[in-house]
Write an enzyme that holds these catalytic residues in place. Structure first.
Site, PDB file in Angstrom:
ATOM      1  N   GLU A 221     -48.165  19.271   8.096  1.00 25.63           N
ATOM      2  CA  GLU A 221     -46.701  19.022   8.232  1.00 25.63           C
ATOM      3  C   GLU A 221     -45.503  20.732   8.283  1.00 25.63           C
ATOM      4  O   GLU A 221     -44.838  20.447   7.477  1.00 25.63           O
ATOM      5  CB  GLU A 221     -45.602  18.282   7.064  1.00 25.63           C
ATOM      6  CG  GLU A 221     -46.913  17.012   7.386  1.00 25.63           C
ATOM      7  CD  GLU A 221     -46.098  16.175   6.370  1.00 25.63           C
ATOM      8  OE1 GLU A 221     -44.917  15.954   6.550  1.00 25.63           O
ATOM      9  OE2 GLU A 221     -46.393  14.225   6.860  1.00 25.63           O
TER      10      GLU A 221
ATOM     11  N   GLU B 239     -53.561   9.472   8.448  1.00 23.60           N
ATOM     12  CA  GLU B 239     -53.023   8.223   8.175  1.00 23.60           C
ATOM     13  C   GLU B 239     -52.372   7.574   9.251  1.00 23.60           C
ATOM     14  O   GLU B 239     -51.112   7.121   9.130  1.00 23.60           O
ATOM     15  CB  GLU B 239     -51.322   9.036   7.283  1.00 23.60           C
ATOM     16  CG  GLU B 239     -51.693  10.410   7.206  1.00 23.60           C
ATOM     17  CD  GLU B 239     -51.021  11.705   6.553  1.00 23.60           C
ATOM     18  OE1 GLU B 239     -49.881  10.649   6.265  1.00 23.60           O
ATOM     19  OE2 GLU B 239     -51.872  12.744   6.102  1.00 23.60           O
TER      20      GLU B 239
HETATM   21  C1  XIL Z   1     -46.884   9.695   1.492  1.00 23.91           C
HETATM   22  C2  XIL Z   1     -47.218   8.056   0.576  1.00 23.91           C
HETATM   23  O1  XIL Z   1     -47.241   7.317   1.145  1.00 23.91           O
HETATM   24  C3  XIL Z   1     -45.758   7.524  -0.506  1.00 23.91           C
HETATM   25  O2  XIL Z   1     -46.450   6.635  -1.566  1.00 23.91           O
HETATM   26  C4  XIL Z   1     -45.455   8.525  -1.055  1.00 23.91           C
HETATM   27  O3  XIL Z   1     -44.000   7.938  -1.815  1.00 23.91           O
HETATM   28  C5  XIL Z   1     -44.882  10.212  -0.440  1.00 23.91           C
HETATM   29  O4  XIL Z   1     -45.913  10.402   0.218  1.00 23.91           O
HETATM   30  N1  XIL Z   1     -46.915  12.162   5.570  1.00 23.91           N
HETATM   31  C6  XIL Z   1     -48.002  12.524   4.589  1.00 23.91           C
HETATM   32  C7  XIL Z   1     -48.528  12.031   3.923  1.00 23.91           C
HETATM   33  O5  XIL Z   1     -49.234  13.715   4.687  1.00 23.91           O
HETATM   34  O6  XIL Z   1     -48.752  12.636   2.661  1.00 23.91           O
HETATM   35  C8  XIL Z   1     -47.011  10.703   3.083  1.00 23.91           C
HETATM   36  O7  XIL Z   1     -47.945   9.572   1.890  1.00 23.91           O
HETATM   37  C9  XIL Z   1     -46.582   9.928   4.365  1.00 23.91           C
HETATM   38  C10 XIL Z   1     -46.567  11.272   5.393  1.00 23.91           C
END
Ligand code: XIL
Length: 344
Positions: free
Chosen positions: A151, A259
């Protein structure tokens, strides 16, 4: 019955009982057979819970820690490494011949205070390279790929003004990828982001330009991650997604869907569920169909333990399993597609 027929039937029965008939193959076996990386994010406790363990074993051939490897968890204070949860997960995956993915080093979230209070370029480089080298050396040969940077872009495709950007400058990406390559030359290294799936949108085009620049300059990046946190109400634009996947292919980069979740605005209706199934199906068809794709990794497997309602109030139902950890229609749809049945 002729003796040869009886002999033939008993040999056939023997083979079936030894290998299992095709209908009884687990989803994981089907994914393996298709050369599909079918992955799931997990929390530390998931690999200790018997019900969850059997879901993971039967279905997935890759696991990624949803939070366990993030900086704040794995190294909460500068001098204390909290290895045990990560060690457990890696051992769990190894025992079952699952691939393990690492997530993530460079990110603007879930860092401990000593990261956010970095001041100089020198101290930031020293800490970042130490983090990457320490983790990747410990899990050398055991973690198959890493989201090295996560990100790093704003919505308009420009560089995000993070602690790494502020202290080191834009070459923090070069430093991170080069350090990662040196620490474990066999690990696949990924640049990961969200809202970067459709060619022609500012963020996706900025993301492509960034990946191309890294690749052109010889920075060791192997692939890109499209997170795919989608909304069921927005139909998947196959054309723009394919164009994007293929342009990375032309650069020699693989594309992983890293994801996936497809959230639904409350309340759930049959129509919205159909839209969701359609979105998941299209992503799966593309993951299976494109030669530089092949990774379909989901962000949480059940609505019961989902991150979605907290992150996106008013949304839910984003995953393959329901509030009781039971598989939903979308689960069976994906199973069918992995098994070679075409989406309707
Ligand atoms: C999220 C997790 O799923 C949550 O449990 C945590 O509270 C916050 O992070 N993009 C990403 C992930 O790269 O690491 C994030 O994961 C969701 C968005």
């Amino acid at each position: 019955m002729k003796r040869t027929t009886i002999l033939f039937l008993s040999i056939l029965l023997g083979i079936i009982s030894l290998t299992g008939c095709p209908g009884s193959r687990s989803v994981r076996e089907r994914a393996d057979k298709r050369n599909l990386t079918y992955g799931m994010s997990v929390q530390a406790g998931d690999v200790l819970d018997p019900d969850t363990i059997s879901i993971l074993e039967d279905n997935f051939n890759l696991l990624v820690p949803e939070n366990t490897m993030k900086w704040v968890n794995i190294r909460p204070t500068k001098g204390f490494w909290n290895w045990s949860d990560m060690d457990n997960m890696v051992a769990f995956a190894q025992k079952r011949k699952m691939r393990m993915k690492g997530h993530t080093f460079v990110w603007h979230q879930q860092n401990p205070p000593y990261v956010y209070s970095l001041k100089t370029r020198e101290e930031a480089i020293a800490l970042l390279t130490d983090q990457i080298t320490s983790v990747m050396t410990r899990y050398k040969g055991k973690i198959y790929e890493y989201d090295v940077c996560n990100e790093v872009l704003n919505e308009d495709g420009t560089m995000r003004d993070t602690i790494w950007y502020k202290t080191i400058g834009p070459d923090y990406l070069d430093i991170a990828f080069r350090t990662a390559r040196a620490a474990d030359p066999d690990a696949r290294l990924i640049l990961n982001d969200y809202s970067n799936e459709y060619a022609g949108t500012p963020k996706a085009d900025g993301f492509y330009a960034l990946a191309k620049d890294l690749k052109d300059r010889g920075v060791p990046i192997d692939g890109v991650g499209l997170q795919m946190h989608l909304m069921a109400q927005d139909p998947v634009s196959e054309e723009a997604l394919l164009e994007n996947v293929r342009r990375f292919g032309d650069l020699g980069l693989f594309v992983s869907f890293t994801e996936i979740d497809v959230r639904v605005a409350n309340p759930l209706t049959a129509e919205k569920e159909a839209e969701q199934i359609d979105a998941y199906s299209k992503l799966m068809e593309i993951a299976l169909g494109e030669k530089n794709a092949g990774s379909f990794i989901m962000w949480g497997f059940s609505d019961k333990r989902s991150w979605i309602p907290r992150a996106f109030p008013g949304f839910g139902f984003a995953h393959l399993y329901d509030q009781n950890d039971k598989p939903k229609p979308v689960y069976f749809r994906l199973k069918d597609i992995i098994s070679g049945k075409k989406a309707k």
